[in-house]
Every structure is written in structure tokens, then in C-alpha cells.
Design an enzyme around this catalytic site. Sequence first.
Site, PDB file in Angstrom:
ATOM      1  NE  ARG A   1       5.878  -1.071   9.625  1.00  0.00           N
ATOM      2  CZ  ARG A   1       4.551  -0.517   9.259  1.00  0.00           C
ATOM      3  NH1 ARG A   1       4.846  -0.155   8.290  1.00  0.00           N
ATOM      4  NH2 ARG A   1       3.650  -1.432   9.903  1.00  0.00           N
TER       5      ARG A   1
ATOM      6  NE  ARG B   1      -5.202  -1.420  10.000  1.00  0.00           N
ATOM      7  CZ  ARG B   1      -3.415  -0.923   9.362  1.00  0.00           C
ATOM      8  NH1 ARG B   1      -3.995   0.195   8.805  1.00  0.00           N
ATOM      9  NH2 ARG B   1      -1.997  -1.390   9.452  1.00  0.00           N
TER      10      ARG B   1
ATOM     11  CE  LYS C   1      -2.063  -1.135   4.264  1.00  0.00           C
ATOM     12  NZ  LYS C   1      -1.611  -1.079   5.473  1.00  0.00           N
TER      13      LYS C   1
ATOM     14  NE  ARG D   1       6.770  -3.762   5.691  1.00  0.00           N
ATOM     15  CZ  ARG D   1       5.851  -2.762   5.797  1.00  0.00           C
ATOM     16  NH1 ARG D   1       5.093  -2.578   5.059  1.00  0.00           N
ATOM     17  NH2 ARG D   1       5.244  -3.152   6.960  1.00  0.00           N
TER      18      ARG D   1
ATOM     19  NE  ARG E   1       1.629  -5.176  10.954  1.00  0.00           N
ATOM     20  CZ  ARG E   1       2.301  -5.253  10.481  1.00  0.00           C
ATOM     21  NH1 ARG E   1       3.934  -5.925  10.628  1.00  0.00           N
ATOM     22  NH2 ARG E   1       2.849  -4.187   9.603  1.00  0.00           N
TER      23      ARG E   1
HETATM   24  P1  AMP Z   1       0.609   0.232   8.722  1.00  0.00           P
HETATM   25  O1  AMP Z   1       1.469   0.969   8.360  1.00  0.00           O
HETATM   26  O2  AMP Z   1      -0.721   0.671   7.973  1.00  0.00           O
HETATM   27  O3  AMP Z   1       1.174  -1.078   8.540  1.00  0.00           O
HETATM   28  O4  AMP Z   1      -0.130   0.481  10.004  1.00  0.00           O
HETATM   29  C1  AMP Z   1       0.826  -0.025  11.622  1.00  0.00           C
HETATM   30  C2  AMP Z   1      -0.092  -0.366  12.659  1.00  0.00           C
HETATM   31  O5  AMP Z   1      -0.975   1.338  12.805  1.00  0.00           O
HETATM   32  C3  AMP Z   1      -1.236  -1.010  12.248  1.00  0.00           C
HETATM   33  O6  AMP Z   1      -0.750  -2.754  12.945  1.00  0.00           O
HETATM   34  C4  AMP Z   1      -1.463  -0.663  13.533  1.00  0.00           C
HETATM   35  O7  AMP Z   1      -1.138  -0.578  14.882  1.00  0.00           O
HETATM   36  C5  AMP Z   1      -2.094   0.575  13.412  1.00  0.00           C
HETATM   37  N1  AMP Z   1      -2.644   1.418  12.758  1.00  0.00           N
HETATM   38  C6  AMP Z   1      -2.646   1.909  11.582  1.00  0.00           C
HETATM   39  N2  AMP Z   1      -4.040   2.579  10.571  1.00  0.00           N
HETATM   40  C7  AMP Z   1      -4.800   2.118  12.305  1.00  0.00           C
HETATM   41  C8  AMP Z   1      -6.167   2.369  11.453  1.00  0.00           C
HETATM   42  N3  AMP Z   1      -7.119   2.674  11.009  1.00  0.00           N
HETATM   43  N4  AMP Z   1      -6.829   2.252  13.377  1.00  0.00           N
HETATM   44  C9  AMP Z   1      -6.061   1.823  14.555  1.00  0.00           C
HETATM   45  N5  AMP Z   1      -4.873   1.301  14.138  1.00  0.00           N
HETATM   46  C10 AMP Z   1      -4.261   1.769  13.122  1.00  0.00           C
END
Ligand code: AMP
Length: 219
Positions: A163, A89, A14, A128, A174
Site C-alpha cells: 500500500r 475513527r 483488523k 505488509r 496514522r
Molecule cells: P485502513 O485501511 O483502515 O488503514 O484505512 C486507510 C486510510 O483510509 C486511512 O489512513 C484514512 O486515510 C482512510 N480512512 C479509512 N477509514 C476512515 C474513516 N473512518 N474516516 C476517515 N478516513 C478513513
Amino acid sequence: MKNIIFIAPPAAGKGTQSAILEKKYHLPHISTGDVLRKESLEDTELGRYIREVMTSGGLVKDEVTYDLLLKRLSEKDCQNGYVLDGYPRNIEQAYKYDEMLKELHQTLGYVILLDISEDILEKRITGRRICKSCNAVYNINSETESPKEESICDKCGSRLYQRNDDNITSFKNRYNLYLEKTKPLLDYYRKKGILYVVNGDDTVINIANNIEAILKKGM
Ligand code: AMP
């Protein structure tokens, strides 16, 4: 330009595709993960809470993501369209997002699913690496996406980092959350007639071309 939302399991690409669209169409790329990561660096109760949830691979409370997102989408650069990566989400967030759009006088636009299997994602997660300064994403497990020099960004020469939620335990959490909470959103958007499915197990360039073809049809 209409808004674009990416829905995809963790590490499906993404962020990479959003960055390509950002450059191509001059749209701001809003990643709730990035917004939360930034907030998590603050030495505050909120920062500590976010850090803890993110490290475990859980979802941050809806009120927190909602407020941070509303603040960001209210900024001037989002008025002519944006790429949203990581939100909504779960179905509650999708309903809240519909309300937010009304408040902002915006519409949903395109919802793009990057479709990809769990075993490929697992490989991607462990490989990654991200640039500390320009956010470019690499994968040391891939011939075509690894940096030329280990731990150094090809684009700006800064150091790459991993990360702290890019490990197998956090990934499983996740991914399961994705299946349980996020995947049901696909039906919600399919019924609205705005869901587009792109094969996520392809080269970055091919995926970008397939997305472009979808956007061109809708312009
Ligand atoms: P991402 O960078 O999209 O993989 O997001 C990393 C982490 O941020 C996720 O595993 C969640 O802990 C948190 N996160 C990101 N977007 C959301 C969301 N819309 N709602 C809740 N937690 C989020």
C-alpha cells in the site's frame, strides 16, 4: 449475529481478523479503507481528494466516509450483521454512526480492540504485502506470515503489492491520529459495556480464537 466493530491502530490486524470472521460466520466485511481505496481509483475530483488524503495518512472528511458507509450498510447483505473495520475513527463519527444505526434499525453489537504496541506495528507496516486480487495479507518481516514465494499470493497466485501509505512517515501520521482521535472512542464504548480487549501481539490463529471466545459468550 450481532455486528462487530474493530478498533485498532494501523496494521494491528483488523483486516486479517475481519476476513476470518467473514468466512466463519458468513458476515460481510466492510472496510472503510477498502471502500475509500476503491473510490480513490476513480478519475474524479472526489477520487483525487481521497487519494491525496490517504497517501498522506490523514483522515478523509467525515461527510465522505459517512455517505459511502451508509450506502454500503444499506445493502441487503448487511441486514443480518456485518464486520466493520476502520469506522468510526473519531468521536464525531461515533455519534453519526449511532444515528446511522437507528436509521438502519441496527444495533452496535461488539466493539473489539486489538491491543498492540507502536514498535511492533512499525515493523508490520514496512513488511505488509497484500494480494491485488483476493486481498490476502502477508508480512515479509514475519516467519509465519510471509508468502512462500516472494511477491506472489499463496492462495491465488496473483501478485502482491505494498500500500502506498505503508511507509514510516505515513505510519507515524496514522498512528498519531489513532492516539489523538480514535483511542478516545474506547472510553465511549467501554461506558456502553460493549468493549472487548484482545491482545493483538499474538499469532493470527490465537487472536482469532480469543475473538471467537468473546462472540460465543455473547451468543
Ligand atoms: P485502513 O485501511 O483502515 O488503514 O484505512 C486507510 C486510510 O483510509 C486511512 O489512513 C484514512 O486515510 C482512510 N480512512 C479509512 N477509514 C476512515 C474513516 N473512518 N474516516 C476517515 N478516513 C478513513
